[in-house]
Motif scaffolding. Sequence first.
Motif, PDB file in Angstrom:
ATOM      1  N   LEU A 120     -16.022 -51.650 -10.164  1.00 24.18           N
ATOM      2  CA  LEU A 120     -15.169 -51.066  -9.228  1.00 24.18           C
ATOM      3  C   LEU A 120     -14.021 -52.444  -8.918  1.00 24.18           C
ATOM      4  CD1 LEU A 120     -13.153 -48.835  -7.067  1.00 24.18           C
ATOM      5  CD2 LEU A 120     -14.666 -50.182  -5.214  1.00 24.18           C
ATOM      6  N   LEU A 121     -13.125 -52.369 -10.224  1.00 26.08           N
ATOM      7  CA  LEU A 121     -12.165 -53.767  -9.504  1.00 26.08           C
ATOM      8  C   LEU A 121     -11.125 -53.591  -8.950  1.00 26.08           C
ATOM      9  CD1 LEU A 121     -11.942 -53.870 -13.641  1.00 26.08           C
ATOM     10  CD2 LEU A 121     -13.596 -54.984 -12.127  1.00 26.08           C
ATOM     11  N   GLU A 122     -11.176 -55.087  -8.566  1.00 26.93           N
ATOM     12  CA  GLU A 122      -9.387 -55.656  -7.717  1.00 26.93           C
ATOM     13  C   GLU A 122      -8.494 -55.943  -8.591  1.00 26.93           C
ATOM     14  OE1 GLU A 122     -10.063 -55.137  -4.460  1.00 26.93           O
ATOM     15  OE2 GLU A 122     -11.369 -55.375  -4.177  1.00 26.93           O
ATOM     16  N   PRO A 123      -6.793 -55.965  -8.119  1.00 22.80           N
ATOM     17  CA  PRO A 123      -5.994 -55.748  -9.196  1.00 22.80           C
ATOM     18  C   PRO A 123      -6.213 -57.157  -9.922  1.00 22.80           C
ATOM     19  CG  PRO A 123      -5.622 -54.730  -6.954  1.00 22.80           C
ATOM     20  CD  PRO A 123      -6.732 -55.324  -7.118  1.00 22.80           C
ATOM     21  N   ASN A 124      -5.758 -56.868 -11.074  1.00 21.23           N
ATOM     22  CA  ASN A 124      -5.662 -57.513 -12.648  1.00 21.23           C
ATOM     23  C   ASN A 124      -7.291 -58.718 -12.619  1.00 21.23           C
ATOM     24  OD1 ASN A 124      -3.566 -59.359 -13.288  1.00 21.23           O
ATOM     25  ND2 ASN A 124      -4.285 -60.498 -12.904  1.00 21.23           N
ATOM     26  N   GLU A 125      -8.270 -58.091 -11.953  1.00 20.52           N
ATOM     27  CA  GLU A 125      -9.994 -58.163 -12.567  1.00 20.52           C
ATOM     28  C   GLU A 125     -10.027 -58.078 -13.694  1.00 20.52           C
ATOM     29  OE1 GLU A 125     -12.580 -59.630  -8.329  1.00 20.52           O
ATOM     30  OE2 GLU A 125     -12.002 -57.267  -9.142  1.00 20.52           O
ATOM     31  N   THR A 126     -10.746 -58.307 -14.747  1.00 22.15           N
ATOM     32  CA  THR A 126     -10.815 -58.047 -16.004  1.00 22.15           C
ATOM     33  C   THR A 126     -12.514 -58.351 -16.170  1.00 22.15           C
ATOM     34  OG1 THR A 126     -10.955 -60.464 -17.411  1.00 22.15           O
ATOM     35  CG2 THR A 126      -8.044 -58.953 -16.506  1.00 22.15           C
ATOM     36  N   ILE A 127     -12.782 -56.862 -17.561  1.00 21.54           N
ATOM     37  CA  ILE A 127     -13.936 -56.952 -17.819  1.00 21.54           C
ATOM     38  C   ILE A 127     -13.410 -56.978 -19.769  1.00 21.54           C
ATOM     39  CG2 ILE A 127     -16.402 -55.653 -18.707  1.00 21.54           C
ATOM     40  CD1 ILE A 127     -16.267 -57.589 -15.773  1.00 21.54           C
ATOM     41  N   ILE A 128     -14.791 -57.374 -20.358  1.00 25.80           N
ATOM     42  CA  ILE A 128     -14.386 -57.931 -22.025  1.00 25.80           C
ATOM     43  C   ILE A 128     -15.945 -57.060 -22.553  1.00 25.80           C
ATOM     44  CG2 ILE A 128     -12.751 -59.521 -22.207  1.00 25.80           C
ATOM     45  CD1 ILE A 128     -15.322 -60.888 -22.596  1.00 25.80           C
ATOM     46  N   SER A 129     -15.590 -56.363 -23.843  1.00 25.49           N
ATOM     47  CA  SER A 129     -17.075 -55.370 -24.455  1.00 25.49           C
ATOM     48  C   SER A 129     -16.091 -55.398 -25.978  1.00 25.49           C
ATOM     49  CB  SER A 129     -17.165 -54.079 -23.753  1.00 25.49           C
ATOM     50  OG  SER A 129     -15.922 -53.549 -24.417  1.00 25.49           O
TER      51      SER A 129
ATOM     52  N   MET B 250     -14.120 -57.942  -7.182  1.00 22.44           N
ATOM     53  CA  MET B 250     -15.241 -57.020  -8.512  1.00 22.44           C
ATOM     54  C   MET B 250     -16.275 -56.834  -7.842  1.00 22.44           C
ATOM     55  SD  MET B 250     -16.433 -58.263 -12.223  1.00 22.44           S
ATOM     56  CE  MET B 250     -15.090 -57.892 -12.850  1.00 22.44           C
ATOM     57  N   GLN B 251     -17.009 -55.789  -7.834  1.00 26.08           N
ATOM     58  CA  GLN B 251     -18.273 -54.763  -7.118  1.00 26.08           C
ATOM     59  C   GLN B 251     -18.278 -54.149  -9.003  1.00 26.08           C
ATOM     60  OE1 GLN B 251     -18.090 -52.786  -4.097  1.00 26.08           O
ATOM     61  NE2 GLN B 251     -16.404 -53.097  -2.813  1.00 26.08           N
ATOM     62  N   SER B 252     -20.232 -54.883  -8.777  1.00 29.92           N
ATOM     63  CA  SER B 252     -21.001 -53.833  -9.624  1.00 29.92           C
ATOM     64  C   SER B 252     -22.027 -53.294  -9.541  1.00 29.92           C
ATOM     65  CB  SER B 252     -20.809 -54.739 -10.997  1.00 29.92           C
ATOM     66  OG  SER B 252     -21.634 -55.732 -10.733  1.00 29.92           O
ATOM     67  N   ARG B 253     -22.760 -52.124 -10.140  1.00 30.04           N
ATOM     68  CA  ARG B 253     -23.888 -51.771  -9.382  1.00 30.04           C
ATOM     69  C   ARG B 253     -24.553 -51.063 -11.092  1.00 30.04           C
ATOM     70  NH1 ARG B 253     -22.902 -45.992  -6.366  1.00 30.04           N
ATOM     71  NH2 ARG B 253     -21.460 -45.351  -6.909  1.00 30.04           N
ATOM     72  N   ILE B 254     -25.845 -50.844 -10.608  1.00 25.43           N
ATOM     73  CA  ILE B 254     -26.277 -50.177 -12.143  1.00 25.43           C
ATOM     74  C   ILE B 254     -27.269 -49.630 -11.550  1.00 25.43           C
ATOM     75  CG2 ILE B 254     -28.746 -50.289 -13.181  1.00 25.43           C
ATOM     76  CD1 ILE B 254     -27.965 -53.638 -14.088  1.00 25.43           C
ATOM     77  N   THR B 255     -27.289 -48.075 -11.870  1.00 25.84           N
ATOM     78  CA  THR B 255     -27.317 -46.266 -11.493  1.00 25.84           C
ATOM     79  C   THR B 255     -28.101 -46.213 -12.435  1.00 25.84           C
ATOM     80  OG1 THR B 255     -25.311 -45.394 -11.572  1.00 25.84           O
ATOM     81  CG2 THR B 255     -25.583 -46.334  -9.841  1.00 25.84           C
ATOM     82  N   GLY B 256     -29.359 -45.462 -12.220  1.00 26.67           N
ATOM     83  CA  GLY B 256     -30.324 -44.293 -13.460  1.00 26.67           C
ATOM     84  C   GLY B 256     -31.609 -45.128 -13.802  1.00 26.67           C
ATOM     85  N   THR B 257     -32.223 -44.896 -14.288  1.00 33.92           N
ATOM     86  CA  THR B 257     -33.180 -45.280 -14.843  1.00 33.92           C
ATOM     87  C   THR B 257     -33.648 -45.116 -15.797  1.00 33.92           C
ATOM     88  OG1 THR B 257     -34.898 -42.685 -14.673  1.00 33.92           O
ATOM     89  CG2 THR B 257     -34.331 -44.409 -12.366  1.00 33.92           C
TER      90      THR B 257
ATOM     91  N   TYR C 173     -10.180 -54.520 -20.044  1.00 37.13           N
ATOM     92  CA  TYR C 173     -10.592 -53.577 -19.607  1.00 37.13           C
ATOM     93  C   TYR C 173      -9.240 -54.608 -17.671  1.00 37.13           C
ATOM     94  CZ  TYR C 173     -13.596 -50.533 -22.469  1.00 37.13           C
ATOM     95  OH  TYR C 173     -14.021 -50.070 -23.558  1.00 37.13           O
ATOM     96  N   ARG C 174      -8.216 -54.601 -17.975  1.00 39.28           N
ATOM     97  CA  ARG C 174      -7.365 -54.789 -16.709  1.00 39.28           C
ATOM     98  C   ARG C 174      -7.237 -53.702 -15.895  1.00 39.28           C
ATOM     99  NH1 ARG C 174      -5.385 -59.928 -16.375  1.00 39.28           N
ATOM    100  NH2 ARG C 174      -5.905 -60.671 -18.673  1.00 39.28           N
ATOM    101  N   ALA C 175      -7.533 -54.670 -14.559  1.00 36.46           N
ATOM    102  CA  ALA C 175      -7.394 -52.819 -13.538  1.00 36.46           C
ATOM    103  C   ALA C 175      -6.108 -53.306 -13.008  1.00 36.46           C
ATOM    104  CB  ALA C 175      -8.102 -53.257 -11.827  1.00 36.46           C
ATOM    105  N   LEU C 176      -4.757 -52.185 -13.102  1.00 37.11           N
ATOM    106  CA  LEU C 176      -3.493 -52.685 -12.550  1.00 37.11           C
ATOM    107  C   LEU C 176      -2.942 -51.856 -10.847  1.00 37.11           C
ATOM    108  CD1 LEU C 176      -1.686 -51.554 -15.784  1.00 37.11           C
ATOM    109  CD2 LEU C 176      -2.706 -54.224 -14.750  1.00 37.11           C
ATOM    110  N   GLY C 177      -2.354 -52.550 -10.503  1.00 33.70           N
ATOM    111  CA  GLY C 177      -1.788 -51.167  -9.218  1.00 33.70           C
ATOM    112  C   GLY C 177      -3.214 -51.798  -8.279  1.00 33.70           C
ATOM    113  N   ALA C 178      -3.457 -50.777  -7.464  1.00 36.70           N
ATOM    114  CA  ALA C 178      -5.000 -50.490  -6.320  1.00 36.70           C
ATOM    115  C   ALA C 178      -5.838 -50.919  -6.986  1.00 36.70           C
ATOM    116  CB  ALA C 178      -4.790 -49.814  -5.711  1.00 36.70           C
ATOM    117  N   GLY C 179      -6.092 -51.127  -8.378  1.00 37.21           N
ATOM    118  CA  GLY C 179      -7.971 -51.664  -9.083  1.00 37.21           C
ATOM    119  C   GLY C 179      -8.037 -50.292  -9.485  1.00 37.21           C
ATOM    120  N   GLY C 180      -9.447 -50.502  -9.849  1.00 38.62           N
ATOM    121  CA  GLY C 180      -9.973 -48.831 -10.448  1.00 38.62           C
ATOM    122  C   GLY C 180     -11.572 -49.695 -10.639  1.00 38.62           C
ATOM    123  N   GLU C 181     -11.348 -48.467 -11.003  1.00 38.88           N
ATOM    124  CA  GLU C 181     -13.768 -48.159 -11.860  1.00 38.88           C
ATOM    125  C   GLU C 181     -13.675 -47.267 -12.909  1.00 38.88           C
ATOM    126  OE1 GLU C 181     -15.602 -44.269 -11.065  1.00 38.88           O
ATOM    127  OE2 GLU C 181     -13.490 -43.306 -10.879  1.00 38.88           O
TER     128      GLU C 181
END
Length: 252
Positions: A16-25, A1-8, A69-77
């Motif tokens: 940027l999630l790898e396959p099967n990685e999850t984030i909750i909100s 899992m990669q994350s970044r904060i952009t903007g001010t 939010y769960r990434a399937l396949g090749a992952g996703g944003e």
Amino acid sequence: MQSRITGTTMPVLEFLLEPNETIISEAGELSWMGSSIQMTTHTQFAGGGGLFGVLKRVAGGGSIFMTEYRALGAGGELAFATKLPGHIVPVEVSPGHEYMIHRHGFLCATSQIQIGVGFQQSLGAGVFGGNGFLLQRLSGQGTAWLELSGELVVRDLQPGETLRVHPGHVGAFQASVSFQITTVPGIKNMIFGGDGIFLASLTGPGRIWLQTLPISKLAHALAPYMPHQAPKQAVEGGVVGGIVGSILDGMK
């Protein structure tokens, strides 16, 4: 899992999630996501907790619904943007390293993070929207991202060191910090001070995050500029009264 904060001023948290990685909100926080992200809304965290966990989350000021939010396949944003000008703060949560945050402070987290009630006290009608003062407690294991409004002031309190803060400016603090609600000293200060009658007393050791733009103060500042719709009954009465008045005027 990669994350970044952009903007001010209005930052966004991007993943940027790898396959099967999850984030909750909480439900309704999503800004955008890739086509390979699977979105599932339910009433509990992947980390468990059942009905009791749901009740604790709601008691802490959170939503009854959570979205995974769960990434399937090749992952996703995946991305979450702030709702107010402010900052996004990542914190590492683990047993013995838990956090207390204000009721609107949770943005998202990894799947093993749990939210419950941390502090709840009624401060009287009309204060903080009449809902009293609530803090959520972050526990479990993983990373959570907090949304704090306005500018951010970080203080590291030493053991026994106390800082008294207007409750709305309390953004987050480590659970090792002792917290209690106190009253402003002096009757004249309460009545004429203009700063309310309650203060949050935070005592170290531990780190605290203070926010300069409490949502309650922002709402209060904008209230005079918001349109106010007259009650329907009063409007109808005014229309009927105007018609009757015109008829009477015509009969003179």
